[in-house]
Design a protein around this motif. Structure first.
Motif, PDB file in Angstrom:
ATOM      1  N   PRO A 372       0.801  -1.227   0.000  1.00  0.00           N
ATOM      2  CA  PRO A 372       0.000   0.000   0.000  1.00  0.00           C
ATOM      3  C   PRO A 372       0.836   1.281   0.000  1.00  0.00           C
ATOM      4  O   PRO A 372       0.293   2.377   0.216  1.00  0.00           O
ATOM      5  N   ALA A 373       2.137   1.163  -0.214  1.00  0.00           N
ATOM      6  CA  ALA A 373       3.034   2.310  -0.017  1.00  0.00           C
ATOM      7  C   ALA A 373       3.085   3.215  -1.245  1.00  0.00           C
ATOM      8  O   ALA A 373       4.156   3.466  -1.815  1.00  0.00           O
ATOM      9  N   PHE A 374       1.920   3.693  -1.700  1.00  0.00           N
ATOM     10  CA  PHE A 374       1.898   4.702  -2.762  1.00  0.00           C
ATOM     11  C   PHE A 374       0.577   5.454  -2.668  1.00  0.00           C
ATOM     12  O   PHE A 374      -0.411   4.969  -2.101  1.00  0.00           O
ATOM     13  N   ARG A 375       0.542   6.644  -3.229  1.00  0.00           N
ATOM     14  CA  ARG A 375      -0.643   7.480  -3.159  1.00  0.00           C
ATOM     15  C   ARG A 375      -1.795   6.829  -3.934  1.00  0.00           C
ATOM     16  O   ARG A 375      -1.621   6.395  -5.060  1.00  0.00           O
ATOM     17  N   GLY A 376      -2.922   6.747  -3.309  1.00  0.00           N
ATOM     18  CA  GLY A 376      -4.094   6.157  -3.942  1.00  0.00           C
ATOM     19  C   GLY A 376      -4.260   4.679  -3.671  1.00  0.00           C
ATOM     20  O   GLY A 376      -5.241   4.078  -4.119  1.00  0.00           O
ATOM     21  N   ALA A 377      -3.316   4.062  -2.925  1.00  0.00           N
ATOM     22  CA  ALA A 377      -3.397   2.627  -2.667  1.00  0.00           C
ATOM     23  C   ALA A 377      -4.633   2.289  -1.839  1.00  0.00           C
ATOM     24  O   ALA A 377      -5.311   1.282  -2.097  1.00  0.00           O
ATOM     25  N   GLU A 378      -4.945   3.155  -0.852  1.00  0.00           N
ATOM     26  CA  GLU A 378      -6.089   2.872   0.018  1.00  0.00           C
ATOM     27  C   GLU A 378      -7.392   2.902  -0.774  1.00  0.00           C
ATOM     28  O   GLU A 378      -8.289   2.087  -0.554  1.00  0.00           O
ATOM     29  N   LYS A 379      -7.493   3.829  -1.718  1.00  0.00           N
ATOM     30  CA  LYS A 379      -8.694   3.932  -2.541  1.00  0.00           C
ATOM     31  C   LYS A 379      -8.902   2.680  -3.373  1.00  0.00           C
ATOM     32  O   LYS A 379     -10.039   2.255  -3.635  1.00  0.00           O
ATOM     33  N   LEU A 380      -7.788   2.040  -3.761  1.00  0.00           N
ATOM     34  CA  LEU A 380      -7.858   0.809  -4.546  1.00  0.00           C
ATOM     35  C   LEU A 380      -8.086  -0.424  -3.663  1.00  0.00           C
ATOM     36  O   LEU A 380      -8.272  -1.531  -4.168  1.00  0.00           O
ATOM     37  N   GLY A 381      -8.007  -0.231  -2.368  1.00  0.00           N
ATOM     38  CA  GLY A 381      -8.217  -1.352  -1.450  1.00  0.00           C
ATOM     39  C   GLY A 381      -6.953  -2.094  -1.087  1.00  0.00           C
ATOM     40  O   GLY A 381      -7.003  -3.140  -0.426  1.00  0.00           O
ATOM     41  N   PHE A 382      -5.784  -1.582  -1.501  1.00  0.00           N
ATOM     42  CA  PHE A 382      -4.529  -2.282  -1.239  1.00  0.00           C
ATOM     43  C   PHE A 382      -4.209  -2.229   0.252  1.00  0.00           C
ATOM     44  O   PHE A 382      -4.025  -1.160   0.832  1.00  0.00           O
ATOM     45  N   GLY A 383      -4.149  -3.392   0.878  1.00  0.00           N
ATOM     46  CA  GLY A 383      -3.714  -3.491   2.263  1.00  0.00           C
ATOM     47  C   GLY A 383      -4.730  -3.055   3.293  1.00  0.00           C
ATOM     48  O   GLY A 383      -4.433  -3.104   4.499  1.00  0.00           O
ATOM     49  N   THR A 384      -5.926  -2.639   2.881  1.00  0.00           N
ATOM     50  CA  THR A 384      -6.865  -2.059   3.842  1.00  0.00           C
ATOM     51  C   THR A 384      -7.411  -3.087   4.828  1.00  0.00           C
ATOM     52  O   THR A 384      -7.733  -2.744   5.968  1.00  0.00           O
ATOM     53  N   GLU A 385      -7.536  -4.319   4.425  1.00  0.00           N
ATOM     54  CA  GLU A 385      -8.082  -5.345   5.320  1.00  0.00           C
ATOM     55  C   GLU A 385      -6.996  -6.226   5.942  1.00  0.00           C
ATOM     56  O   GLU A 385      -7.287  -7.263   6.529  1.00  0.00           O
ATOM     57  N   TYR A 386      -5.760  -5.809   5.788  1.00  0.00           N
ATOM     58  CA  TYR A 386      -4.645  -6.581   6.350  1.00  0.00           C
ATOM     59  C   TYR A 386      -4.630  -6.453   7.869  1.00  0.00           C
ATOM     60  O   TYR A 386      -4.775  -5.360   8.427  1.00  0.00           O
ATOM     61  N   LYS A 387      -4.480  -7.587   8.553  1.00  0.00           N
ATOM     62  CA  LYS A 387      -4.389  -7.619  10.007  1.00  0.00           C
ATOM     63  C   LYS A 387      -2.925  -7.701  10.421  1.00  0.00           C
ATOM     64  O   LYS A 387      -2.236  -8.672  10.084  1.00  0.00           O
TER      65      LYS A 387
END
Length: 433
Positions: A372-387
């Motif tokens: 998720p280490a780039f701008r816009g990653a959260e919007k794409l869902g990258f890494g958001t549900e990682y525990k």
């Protein structure tokens, strides 16, 4: 010139003069030439097939080829793959064709060191062996299943000749001492029993080496003129141990295989014996060290995680101090790996995973595992549900780390040996396997 006339020259080495001329004189290999054996029956019927004689130096390959030719009505045409090429093969083919046309005589082409022929040179032989214009007898110290092309090999019978036995070598020595025409009989020498045993040991199944040692010892007695008995001390003075080894051939692979299997089998004494054989034969110590590192990872694995660092340290020590001192860390690491508890679970786990990677669809990396280490990653869902495991009790949390079709497959199955027992218990507690 008679087939064996050259070897009867009085100045020729003893090993050449004593070369057997008939099957009756040929010593050893009863499993190949004994009564009722297929090759013996074919020889008696003058139907010798194309053969590949495969065996170590001094076991009688060239001699057997000459004897086979002598017992047939075929013309014997010797060539050496060291110096011959396609032009010499073509010349032999044309002469064989003319010989058959003019006299009705068949041709046996003996090709020494046949493994030295490249694919093109072997292909030049193929049609003439296939049509029967040439009966090919090839001699090689290398495994023909690796050294020869499959088409040529399929048209030949492979005869495996083992090193001569101690009894065979003793018989050859006694014959040379008694033979007044070609051997040392006229010198009335006596070979002490302990000297004979020493020669047999030094020869390691090679008749040529045995006869060379005997000839050198006889020459020393002749010069000193003191006695007519060859003793053990004289044998050891004129000879060195003949270790059957070829750093690029079968002995190389067979010996390192025995070393690895001894490590895997947890026999430190056997492993040290094969290590000594490898070092005495001049094997590259770094090659040994690399195999030791592989064994530590493949066969010991996590049953003793220290085995790999010990083996790597030994490899580095060999590079640092060189030989002969490098043999000491090699010995230490050999004993450690041999005596360590064994587990190949990590190796088998990787093989199973590689099989799945090859056979299962290449699914995308699950979103929660992506970087998720780039701008816009959260919007794409990258890494958001990682525990994040460190946020949970015991620094562990159950979550899926693989794509759907690979999920749930178990690759790593720890053994109950050594440290890996604790690993097994930990995984069972975490994942309830």
């Amino acid at each position: 010139m008679d087939l064996f006339q050259a070897q009867a020259a009085p100045r020729a080495p003893l090993a050449v003069r004593m070369r057997p001329r008939t099957l009756a004189e040929f010593t050893g290999h009863q499993n190949v030439l004994g009564p009722g054996q297929p090759l013996r029956l074919a020889l008696e019927k003058d139907r010798v097939p194309s053969l590949i004689l495969w065996g170590p130096p001094g076991c009688g390959k060239t001699t057997l080829a000459r004897i086979l030719a002598q017992h047939t009505r075929a013309h014997f045409q010797p060539l050496s793959a060291v110096s011959a090429g396609v032009a010499e093969v073509r010349r032999a083919v044309e002469e064989a064709r003319e010989r058959r046309r003019a006299f009705g005589q068949e041709t046996i082409l003996f090709l020494d060191e046949i493994h030295r022929f490249n694919r093109a040179q072997q292909d030049a032989l193929l049609p003439h062996v296939e049509e029967g214009l040439l009966t090919l007898i090839g001699a090689t110290t290398e495994n023909p299943h690796f050294a020869l092309t499959a088409p040529l090999l399929s048209r030949c019978q492979v005869i495996r000749l083992e090193p001569l036995t101690p009894a065979d070598i003793a018989t050859i020595l006694e014959r040379a001492l008694k033979d007044s025409e070609r051997g040392l009989g006229s010198e009335e020498l006596t070979l002490a029993p302990e000297a004979q045993a020493a020669i047999v040991n030094l020869a390691a199944g090679d008749a040529r080496v045995a006869l060379n040692i005997l000839e050198q010892a006889a020459a020393v007695l002749r010069q000193e003129g003191l006695e007519r008995t060859v003793g053990r001390e004289l044998v050891l003075r004129v000879a060195q141990k003949n270790l059957p080894y070829d750093r690029a051939g079968d002995q190389h692979y067979d010996t390192i295989s025995a070393y690895i299997k001894s490590l895997r089998g947890s026999d430190p004494d056997a492993a040290l014996y094969w290590l000594a054989r490898l070092l005495s034969a001049g094997e590259d110590p770094l090659f040994i060290a690399r195999r030791l590192v592989i064994a530590a990872a493949e066969d010991v694995g996590n049953a003793d995680p220290q085995a790999l660092p010990v083996a790597v340290a030994a490899a580095q020590a060999v590079q640092l101090v060189g030989m002969p001192e490098g043999r000491i860390p090699l010995a230490q690491a050999t004993v450690y790996v041999a005596t360590a508890p064994k587990s190949n679970a990590s190796y088998l786990a990787l093989e199973a995973a590689l099989k799945d990677v090859k056979e299962l669809p290449a699914e995308p990396v699950p979103l929660h595992l992506r970087n998720p280490a780039f701008r816009g990653a959260e919007k794409l869902g990258f890494g958001t549900e990682y525990k994040y495991p460190h946020d949970f009790p015991g620094h562990f949390v159950v979550q899926e780390y693989r794509p759907a079709q690979a999920a749930g497959r178990v690759y790593y199955r720890p053994s109950n040996n050594g440290y890996e027992r604790a690993v097994r218990e930990r995984l069972e507690k975490w994942w309830r396997r």
